[in-house]
Motif scaffolding. Sequence first.
Motif, short mmCIF file in Angstrom:
data_model
loop_
_atom_site.label_atom_id
_atom_site.label_comp_id
_atom_site.label_asym_id
_atom_site.label_seq_id
_atom_site.Cartn_x
_atom_site.Cartn_y
_atom_site.Cartn_z
N ARG A 162 7.31 12.76 -5.11
CA ARG A 162 6.54 13.99 -5.32
C ARG A 162 4.98 13.93 -4.65
O ARG A 162 4.21 14.95 -4.24
CB ARG A 162 6.10 14.41 -6.74
N THR A 163 4.58 12.85 -4.63
CA THR A 163 3.01 12.42 -4.27
C THR A 163 2.80 11.70 -3.02
O THR A 163 1.79 11.78 -2.59
CB THR A 163 2.32 11.70 -5.29
N ARG A 164 3.98 11.35 -2.47
CA ARG A 164 3.78 10.60 -1.41
C ARG A 164 4.71 11.06 -0.02
O ARG A 164 5.82 11.02 0.02
CB ARG A 164 4.26 8.98 -1.41
N ARG B 56 8.53 9.52 6.57
CA ARG B 56 7.91 9.65 8.24
C ARG B 56 8.64 8.66 8.96
O ARG B 56 9.12 7.49 8.67
CB ARG B 56 6.36 9.14 8.11
N ARG B 57 8.69 9.03 10.20
CA ARG B 57 9.54 8.14 11.15
C ARG B 57 8.37 7.54 11.99
O ARG B 57 7.58 7.89 12.57
CB ARG B 57 10.35 8.82 12.12
N PRO C 280 0.85 -1.17 0.13
CA PRO C 280 0.20 0.08 0.03
C PRO C 280 0.90 1.39 -0.20
O PRO C 280 1.79 1.28 0.61
CB PRO C 280 -0.76 0.04 1.13
N LEU C 281 0.29 2.17 -0.67
CA LEU C 281 1.30 3.28 -0.72
C LEU C 281 1.31 4.26 0.33
O LEU C 281 2.36 4.59 0.92
CB LEU C 281 0.65 4.39 -1.81
N GLN C 282 0.21 4.44 1.50
CA GLN C 282 0.36 4.82 2.50
C GLN C 282 1.55 4.19 3.44
O GLN C 282 1.78 4.85 4.54
CB GLN C 282 -0.99 4.80 3.11
N ASP C 283 1.81 2.84 3.41
CA ASP C 283 2.86 2.22 4.15
C ASP C 283 4.19 2.35 3.66
O ASP C 283 5.13 2.05 4.26
CB ASP C 283 2.44 0.83 4.39
N LEU C 284 4.36 2.97 2.57
CA LEU C 284 5.81 3.22 1.90
C LEU C 284 6.56 4.22 2.69
O LEU C 284 6.26 5.22 3.07
CB LEU C 284 5.70 3.56 0.28
N LEU D 176 16.06 5.19 -5.37
CA LEU D 176 15.04 5.40 -4.21
C LEU D 176 14.77 4.04 -3.78
O LEU D 176 14.48 2.98 -4.40
CB LEU D 176 13.64 5.90 -5.13
N ILE D 177 15.33 3.75 -2.49
CA ILE D 177 15.15 2.53 -1.90
C ILE D 177 13.91 2.49 -0.84
O ILE D 177 13.66 3.58 0.14
CB ILE D 177 16.40 2.12 -0.88
N LEU D 178 13.07 1.62 -1.09
CA LEU D 178 11.91 1.77 -0.32
C LEU D 178 11.54 0.43 0.77
O LEU D 178 11.99 -0.64 0.37
CB LEU D 178 10.51 1.75 -1.07
N THR D 179 11.11 0.65 1.82
CA THR D 179 10.51 -0.21 2.68
C THR D 179 9.17 -0.06 3.02
O THR D 179 8.70 0.78 2.40
CB THR D 179 11.48 -0.74 3.77
N ARG D 180 8.45 -0.77 3.86
CA ARG D 180 7.29 -0.38 4.22
C ARG D 180 6.71 -0.36 5.72
O ARG D 180 7.61 -1.19 6.30
CB ARG D 180 5.97 -1.20 3.55
N HIS D 181 6.00 0.12 6.33
CA HIS D 181 5.58 0.19 7.70
C HIS D 181 4.83 -1.29 7.94
O HIS D 181 4.18 -1.55 7.14
CB HIS D 181 4.33 1.32 7.94
N LEU D 182 5.46 -1.72 8.81
CA LEU D 182 4.76 -3.17 9.22
C LEU D 182 5.15 -3.61 10.83
O LEU D 182 6.20 -3.24 11.54
CB LEU D 182 5.76 -4.35 8.44
#
Length: 382
Positions: free
Chosen positions: A91-93, A98-99, A43-47, A59-65
């Motif tokens: 640009r959009t997220r 966020r920490r 989900p984009l909100q968890d990136l 751009l290295i991504l993980t996700r909130h979990l």
Amino acid sequence: MQGAAHLYDGQSATRHPVQVVLSRERQALVITGAGHAAPLVWPLQDLRELHDHADDGQLILTRHLETGDESLRDPARLVIEDPEMAAWLRRTRPRLARRDLRAGTWRRIGLRAGGALAAVLLMIFVILPALAGTLSRLIPMEKEIAFGRDVKAQIERVFGATEAGELDCSAPDGVAGLDRMVARLTEGQEIGYPLDVSVIDHEMMNAFAMPGGQIVVMRGLLEGADGPDMVAAVLAHEIGHVVHRDPTRNALRTAGSVGLLGLLFGDFSGGAAMVFLGERMISASYSRDAEAKADAFAFDMLRHAGLPPSALGDMFERFRQEFGDDDGPGAHFASHPRLSDRIAAAGAASTGDSPHRSSLSPEDWRALQDICDIRANTRDTD
């Protein structure tokens, strides 16, 4: 929108080539590729973006979990290789930076920081003073005297001397007058040290004690005093520091405090200033207590020598006229109690003073004031 990427699954070091597609509802990234039986949906909100890497262009991504530790992060890493998709996500997220912290984390951090601060304060204000007091009593006198001579030599260098003793004033009649003043103050007193009182040729209106029974009077003090009793009162005060071993104790305590503060603040930019300010506040609290005790000692010594304690108050008044008093925020960094308080204490100690004989005859007083004339004549002929 779709693009190439590669995935680290967090279970091994294997690099998995994948394709990333924005879901139809634009609510998630759908990750497909070899080794994955079913697409992964993030989900984009968890990136969350990771910044701890060398290539800022990636751009290295993980996700909130929800995890079992404080990280609250999926161990998997997704490296977006497509520049257009990376730019769109940044640009959009806004949540990318966020920490995430588990509930109660700040409270635990606060408790641990408070415990660490309490430990530092305990070291500075309880353990170090007790340790310094013990060590000051254990140092052999000859070692303490040698240390005091080194301190005096360093102070003389600060005042412009190129070698030890260069600034000492030694006009014979002046030295004799100073010796008579010290003898009168110490007659019948148990000092515990062989006092070494000297005058150095400097305009500062001050006097101070050093480790090992050494006391320095500045020429400026002799010039600024209205009479010999004021100088005798200052000497009595400095002898009080010697008897209480304040110079040695303070040197040991300051060394420990500065070392501890240096470890605490480190060697970052501005760290030295924080160490200096911390040490000043610590030393000020110690010194104010030592000064008050030295004043009380001086009152008793002056009375025993047949001199009025009010002479010390007169000298403090002279200091106040010259330098002002310690008021406002700066008083926290002053190494002495407020002069107005010390003048009042001297007045209270002088109640009922009887007539007294001056600490020096007029001739001896003039000789003491001229004790630096030999150095002055020497400079004139150089």
